[in-house]
Design a protein around this motif. Structure first.
Motif, PDB file in Angstrom:
ATOM      1  N   LYS A   5     -22.682   7.195   5.133  1.00  0.00           N
ATOM      2  CA  LYS A   5     -22.049   5.889   5.284  1.00  0.00           C
ATOM      3  C   LYS A   5     -20.566   6.042   5.038  1.00  0.00           C
ATOM      4  CE  LYS A   5     -25.966   3.740   5.688  1.00  0.00           C
ATOM      5  NZ  LYS A   5     -26.465   3.397   6.962  1.00  0.00           N
ATOM      6  N   SER A   6     -19.786   5.257   5.695  1.00  0.00           N
ATOM      7  CA  SER A   6     -18.349   5.236   5.477  1.00  0.00           C
ATOM      8  C   SER A   6     -17.953   3.837   5.034  1.00  0.00           C
ATOM      9  CB  SER A   6     -17.616   5.601   6.768  1.00  0.00           C
ATOM     10  OG  SER A   6     -16.227   5.498   6.568  1.00  0.00           O
ATOM     11  N   ILE A   7     -17.324   3.768   3.876  1.00  0.00           N
ATOM     12  CA  ILE A   7     -16.840   2.486   3.376  1.00  0.00           C
ATOM     13  C   ILE A   7     -15.413   2.662   2.894  1.00  0.00           C
ATOM     14  CG2 ILE A   7     -19.107   1.563   2.767  1.00  0.00           C
ATOM     15  CD1 ILE A   7     -18.616   2.397  -0.104  1.00  0.00           C
ATOM     16  N   GLY A   8     -14.717   1.574   2.755  1.00  0.00           N
ATOM     17  CA  GLY A   8     -13.333   1.655   2.302  1.00  0.00           C
ATOM     18  C   GLY A   8     -12.990   0.486   1.411  1.00  0.00           C
ATOM     19  N   ALA A   9     -11.948   0.644   0.652  1.00  0.00           N
ATOM     20  CA  ALA A   9     -11.466  -0.416  -0.221  1.00  0.00           C
ATOM     21  C   ALA A   9     -10.211  -1.017   0.381  1.00  0.00           C
ATOM     22  CB  ALA A   9     -11.174   0.141  -1.610  1.00  0.00           C
ATOM     23  N   GLY A  10      -9.929  -2.251   0.003  1.00  0.00           N
ATOM     24  CA  GLY A  10      -8.742  -2.940   0.508  1.00  0.00           C
ATOM     25  C   GLY A  10      -7.528  -2.621  -0.327  1.00  0.00           C
ATOM     26  N   ASN A  11      -6.643  -3.543  -0.431  1.00  0.00           N
ATOM     27  CA  ASN A  11      -5.456  -3.375  -1.265  1.00  0.00           C
ATOM     28  C   ASN A  11      -5.879  -3.560  -2.711  1.00  0.00           C
ATOM     29  OD1 ASN A  11      -4.337  -3.627   1.402  1.00  0.00           O
ATOM     30  ND2 ASN A  11      -2.388  -3.833   0.377  1.00  0.00           N
ATOM     31  N   VAL A  12      -6.185  -2.462  -3.360  1.00  0.00           N
ATOM     32  CA  VAL A  12      -6.723  -2.475  -4.711  1.00  0.00           C
ATOM     33  C   VAL A  12      -5.594  -2.704  -5.702  1.00  0.00           C
ATOM     34  CG1 VAL A  12      -7.971  -1.123  -6.434  1.00  0.00           C
ATOM     35  CG2 VAL A  12      -8.600  -0.956  -4.025  1.00  0.00           C
ATOM     36  N   ILE A  13      -5.807  -3.660  -6.609  1.00  0.00           N
ATOM     37  CA  ILE A  13      -4.861  -3.926  -7.682  1.00  0.00           C
ATOM     38  C   ILE A  13      -5.611  -3.826  -8.993  1.00  0.00           C
ATOM     39  CG2 ILE A  13      -3.356  -5.348  -6.256  1.00  0.00           C
ATOM     40  CD1 ILE A  13      -4.576  -7.834  -7.527  1.00  0.00           C
ATOM     41  N   GLY A  14      -4.891  -3.634 -10.059  1.00  0.00           N
ATOM     42  CA  GLY A  14      -5.545  -3.557 -11.354  1.00  0.00           C
ATOM     43  C   GLY A  14      -4.867  -2.541 -12.239  1.00  0.00           C
ATOM     44  N   CYS A  15      -5.560  -2.182 -13.264  1.00  0.00           N
ATOM     45  CA  CYS A  15      -5.015  -1.354 -14.330  1.00  0.00           C
ATOM     46  C   CYS A  15      -4.581   0.031 -13.866  1.00  0.00           C
ATOM     47  CB  CYS A  15      -6.055  -1.232 -15.427  1.00  0.00           C
ATOM     48  SG  CYS A  15      -7.684  -0.734 -14.856  1.00  0.00           S
ATOM     49  N   GLY A  16      -3.425   0.444 -14.377  1.00  0.00           N
ATOM     50  CA  GLY A  16      -3.019   1.824 -14.280  1.00  0.00           C
ATOM     51  C   GLY A  16      -2.226   2.261 -13.080  1.00  0.00           C
ATOM     52  N   ASP A  17      -1.971   1.414 -12.120  1.00  0.00           N
ATOM     53  CA  ASP A  17      -1.189   1.804 -10.956  1.00  0.00           C
ATOM     54  C   ASP A  17       0.283   1.624 -11.287  1.00  0.00           C
ATOM     55  OD1 ASP A  17      -0.011   2.257  -8.517  1.00  0.00           O
ATOM     56  OD2 ASP A  17      -1.071   0.657  -7.457  1.00  0.00           O
ATOM     57  N   TRP A  18       1.017   2.717 -11.360  1.00  0.00           N
ATOM     58  CA  TRP A  18       2.455   2.659 -11.649  1.00  0.00           C
ATOM     59  C   TRP A  18       3.270   3.180 -10.467  1.00  0.00           C
ATOM     60  CZ3 TRP A  18       3.398  -0.324 -15.574  1.00  0.00           C
ATOM     61  CH2 TRP A  18       2.485  -0.388 -16.630  1.00  0.00           C
ATOM     62  N   ALA A  19       2.652   3.318  -9.293  1.00  0.00           N
ATOM     63  CA  ALA A  19       3.332   3.870  -8.122  1.00  0.00           C
ATOM     64  C   ALA A  19       4.513   2.997  -7.704  1.00  0.00           C
ATOM     65  CB  ALA A  19       2.349   4.010  -6.962  1.00  0.00           C
ATOM     66  N   ALA A  20       5.512   3.649  -7.122  1.00  0.00           N
ATOM     67  CA  ALA A  20       6.685   2.928  -6.620  1.00  0.00           C
ATOM     68  C   ALA A  20       6.354   2.286  -5.271  1.00  0.00           C
ATOM     69  CB  ALA A  20       7.861   3.892  -6.456  1.00  0.00           C
ATOM     70  N   ASP A  21       7.074   1.239  -4.955  1.00  0.00           N
ATOM     71  CA  ASP A  21       6.954   0.552  -3.669  1.00  0.00           C
ATOM     72  C   ASP A  21       5.563  -0.025  -3.434  1.00  0.00           C
ATOM     73  OD1 ASP A  21       9.645   1.016  -2.989  1.00  0.00           O
ATOM     74  OD2 ASP A  21       9.133   3.042  -2.321  1.00  0.00           O
ATOM     75  N   ARG A  22       4.951  -0.515  -4.503  1.00  0.00           N
ATOM     76  CA  ARG A  22       3.676  -1.232  -4.415  1.00  0.00           C
ATOM     77  C   ARG A  22       3.886  -2.549  -5.146  1.00  0.00           C
ATOM     78  NH1 ARG A  22      -1.033   0.684  -3.120  1.00  0.00           N
ATOM     79  NH2 ARG A  22      -2.108  -0.043  -4.970  1.00  0.00           N
ATOM     80  N   ILE A  23       3.421  -3.640  -4.564  1.00  0.00           N
ATOM     81  CA  ILE A  23       3.782  -4.975  -5.036  1.00  0.00           C
ATOM     82  C   ILE A  23       3.424  -5.229  -6.501  1.00  0.00           C
ATOM     83  CG2 ILE A  23       1.690  -6.025  -4.033  1.00  0.00           C
ATOM     84  CD1 ILE A  23       5.148  -7.698  -4.396  1.00  0.00           C
ATOM     85  N   VAL A  24       2.249  -4.862  -6.943  1.00  0.00           N
ATOM     86  CA  VAL A  24       1.877  -5.179  -8.322  1.00  0.00           C
ATOM     87  C   VAL A  24       2.641  -4.315  -9.333  1.00  0.00           C
ATOM     88  CG1 VAL A  24      -0.016  -5.250  -9.995  1.00  0.00           C
ATOM     89  CG2 VAL A  24      -0.331  -6.215  -7.711  1.00  0.00           C
ATOM     90  N   PRO A  25       2.650  -2.976  -9.214  1.00  0.00           N
ATOM     91  CA  PRO A  25       3.429  -2.208 -10.191  1.00  0.00           C
ATOM     92  C   PRO A  25       4.910  -2.596 -10.190  1.00  0.00           C
ATOM     93  CG  PRO A  25       2.014  -0.750  -8.926  1.00  0.00           C
ATOM     94  CD  PRO A  25       1.923  -2.104  -8.293  1.00  0.00           C
ATOM     95  N   ASP A  26       5.483  -2.825  -8.993  1.00  0.00           N
ATOM     96  CA  ASP A  26       6.885  -3.251  -8.927  1.00  0.00           C
ATOM     97  C   ASP A  26       7.069  -4.592  -9.629  1.00  0.00           C
ATOM     98  OD1 ASP A  26       7.413  -0.983  -7.443  1.00  0.00           O
ATOM     99  OD2 ASP A  26       7.635  -2.033  -5.527  1.00  0.00           O
ATOM    100  N   ALA A  27       6.126  -5.518  -9.425  1.00  0.00           N
ATOM    101  CA  ALA A  27       6.208  -6.834 -10.064  1.00  0.00           C
ATOM    102  C   ALA A  27       6.091  -6.710 -11.580  1.00  0.00           C
ATOM    103  CB  ALA A  27       5.109  -7.749  -9.528  1.00  0.00           C
ATOM    104  N   MET A  28       5.170  -5.885 -12.049  1.00  0.00           N
ATOM    105  CA  MET A  28       4.974  -5.738 -13.490  1.00  0.00           C
ATOM    106  C   MET A  28       6.187  -5.086 -14.147  1.00  0.00           C
ATOM    107  SD  MET A  28       2.082  -7.206 -13.939  1.00  0.00           S
ATOM    108  CE  MET A  28       2.471  -8.224 -12.517  1.00  0.00           C
TER     109      MET A  28
END
Length: 154
Positions: A5-28
């Motif tokens: 089976k092939s499944i995928g996730a959407g725009n995942v937000i939540g704990c621990g993402d500190w990447a640059a140029d991503r809306i939630v980490p940039d906002a936080m």
């Protein structure tokens, strides 16, 4: 016989993402510094989901919300401001992303537990607790896992 089976996730937000140029980490980061949130594409719509949702079923919430709605919901949980930084010269971003999970309830007996507001509240709460030194990243993750586990399926 093994079925793949092939499944995928959407725009995942939540704990621990500190990447640059991503809306939630940039906002936080901006809120933690007392700065306004820079929003490049406030009208873009994404299938936001909390990171624990795909872990529990690796499928997405059916709710679709714009970047503006996400940022405004974030600001309900961590007061601050946002500014529109639309840049016509910036790399193209798709205005609408969709994921379908219509087979999940019937074939897997799975449904998401958290709605959009709860997803954002838990996400901002995680970053705020860690940023303000109220809890470690691990303690905050465990609290979110316990909260998700205690929430009945919608």
């Amino acid at each position: 016989m093994c079925h793949q089976k092939s499944i995928g996730a959407g725009n995942v937000i939540g704990c621990g993402d500190w990447a640059a140029d991503r809306i939630v980490p940039d906002a936080m980061r901006a809120l933690g510094r007392g700065n306004p949130i820079g929003v490049r594409n406030p009208a873009a719509t994404r299938p936001w989901q909390h990171v624990l949702e795909p872990i529990s079923g690796y499928l997405c919430l059916a709710e679709r919300h714009s970047v503006r709605e996400l940022v405004e919901e974030e600001l309900r949980h961590w007061p601050g401001t946002w500014i529109d930084q639309i840049d016509a010269k910036a790399p193209h971003e798709a205005p609408l992303l969709n994921l379908l999970f219509d087979k999940a309830p019937h074939r897997l007996g799975w449904a998401p537990r958290w709605d959009f507001a709860t997803t954002v509240a838990c996400t901002v709460g995680w970053y705020r607790r860690v940023e303000e030194g109220q809890a470690s990243a691990l303690e905050s993750c465990l609290a979110d896992l316990l909260s998700l586990a205690a929430t009945p399926t919608r």
